[in-house]
Design a protein around this motif. Sequence first.
Motif, PDB file in Angstrom:
ATOM      1  N   ASP A  34      -7.331 -29.622 -49.184  1.00 40.85           N
ATOM      2  CA  ASP A  34      -8.066 -29.004 -48.083  1.00 40.85           C
ATOM      3  C   ASP A  34      -8.830 -27.800 -48.630  1.00 40.85           C
ATOM      4  O   ASP A  34      -8.235 -26.775 -48.972  1.00 40.85           O
ATOM      5  N   THR A  68     -13.043 -25.027 -44.098  1.00 41.61           N
ATOM      6  CA  THR A  68     -14.028 -25.496 -43.126  1.00 41.61           C
ATOM      7  C   THR A  68     -15.205 -24.543 -43.099  1.00 41.61           C
ATOM      8  O   THR A  68     -15.032 -23.324 -43.106  1.00 41.61           O
ATOM      9  N   SER A  69     -16.391 -25.103 -43.095  1.00 34.49           N
ATOM     10  CA  SER A  69     -17.597 -24.284 -43.021  1.00 34.49           C
ATOM     11  C   SER A  69     -17.689 -23.615 -41.660  1.00 34.49           C
ATOM     12  O   SER A  69     -17.535 -24.272 -40.616  1.00 34.49           O
ATOM     13  N   GLY A  98     -18.969 -26.288 -39.099  1.00 36.13           N
ATOM     14  CA  GLY A  98     -17.714 -26.803 -38.589  1.00 36.13           C
ATOM     15  C   GLY A  98     -17.184 -27.996 -39.352  1.00 36.13           C
ATOM     16  O   GLY A  98     -16.116 -28.524 -39.029  1.00 36.13           O
ATOM     17  N   ARG A  99     -17.907 -28.461 -40.372  1.00 33.71           N
ATOM     18  CA  ARG A  99     -17.456 -29.579 -41.186  1.00 33.71           C
ATOM     19  C   ARG A  99     -16.569 -29.080 -42.310  1.00 33.71           C
ATOM     20  O   ARG A  99     -16.663 -27.926 -42.734  1.00 33.71           O
ATOM     21  N   SER A 100     -15.712 -29.954 -42.807  1.00 27.22           N
ATOM     22  CA  SER A 100     -14.853 -29.573 -43.917  1.00 27.22           C
ATOM     23  C   SER A 100     -15.694 -29.420 -45.179  1.00 27.22           C
ATOM     24  O   SER A 100     -16.688 -30.132 -45.376  1.00 27.22           O
TER      25      SER A 100
END
Length: 325
Positions: free
Chosen positions: A75, A78-79, A83-85
């Motif tokens: 992991d 998150t940006s 909002g995307r990983s």
Amino acid sequence: MRFVVRRLLLFAAALFGLSVVVFAALRILPGDVASIMAGVNAPPEKAAQLREQLGLNRPLTTQYLDWMGALVRGDFGTSILTGRSVTALVGARASITFPLIIAGLLVALAIGLPLGCAAVLARSPRVRGMFHMLAIVGGAVPALWGGMLLILLFGRGVGLIGMLPSQGFPLDGWAAPGKALLSLILPALTVGIIVGASLMRYTRAALGDLAGSGYIDMARSCGMTRTQAVLRVGLRLATPQLVSVIGLMFASMITGVMVIENLFALPGIGNGLVTDVGNRDLIAVQSELFLLAAFFLAIGLVVDVLHRLLDPRLKTATDLSEVNA
């Protein structure tokens, strides 16, 4: 196996040190990270909310351990903007950058190796001087200028021979492989010509040192011509050195294509990193820098192992040193 295990341990130690450097670099910058990400004119409440959301109000040791734990799980965060990983973002950008680098490297190999060998085999001083000048001029061309020149020559709509796209990447990505490959031709040629000139110099230097050695003389005494001896024996002996050079070139092209991606409007890793820095998405930048630096280390590890496999003299030297010890 002992050699591989030692290299893997060094690789793990380097990754740990790298993570500390990347983590600390974004924390020792002047100003508060949350305030920088929120913007200059943002109210204090927004910065405080962002600080709480990102956990920046916790001790640095806790932040680092949480980040490392997330990295181990795959992991990368998150940006804040999209909002995307970060994993998905880097994966989408890498699907453009790495094919571009591989295509550029293939062009460089097609240019650098044959011309480097031809420069060594040339008997005329004028021809050797021409190859030498070609390598210097090709390596001195700025990537931005070379790319613009190719656009003016081959760019669709603006070039003298408008046959290739010069801007952007298909929205469908590699779902339309023909369009995707066409959009990478001009950027790959730009990278490949410049890198190929450098590879030509390295090839000429490596083979030039071997051309007058006893290895070539022994090969010629066995009935080979000078050309056969240089290409069959000299090139094989120079392979470990050339593999190291090509590996380092491949790693350096990750950052080297940054200008090319911006020029040709390709949404790759370099272009995305510049965009994230400009948009103050520092959490995404932190993971992206770690991934890029880890890739550099991985390339170094692969080159070390290949060098060991291709050059048995290294194994013999190590075995003798262990016996003497």
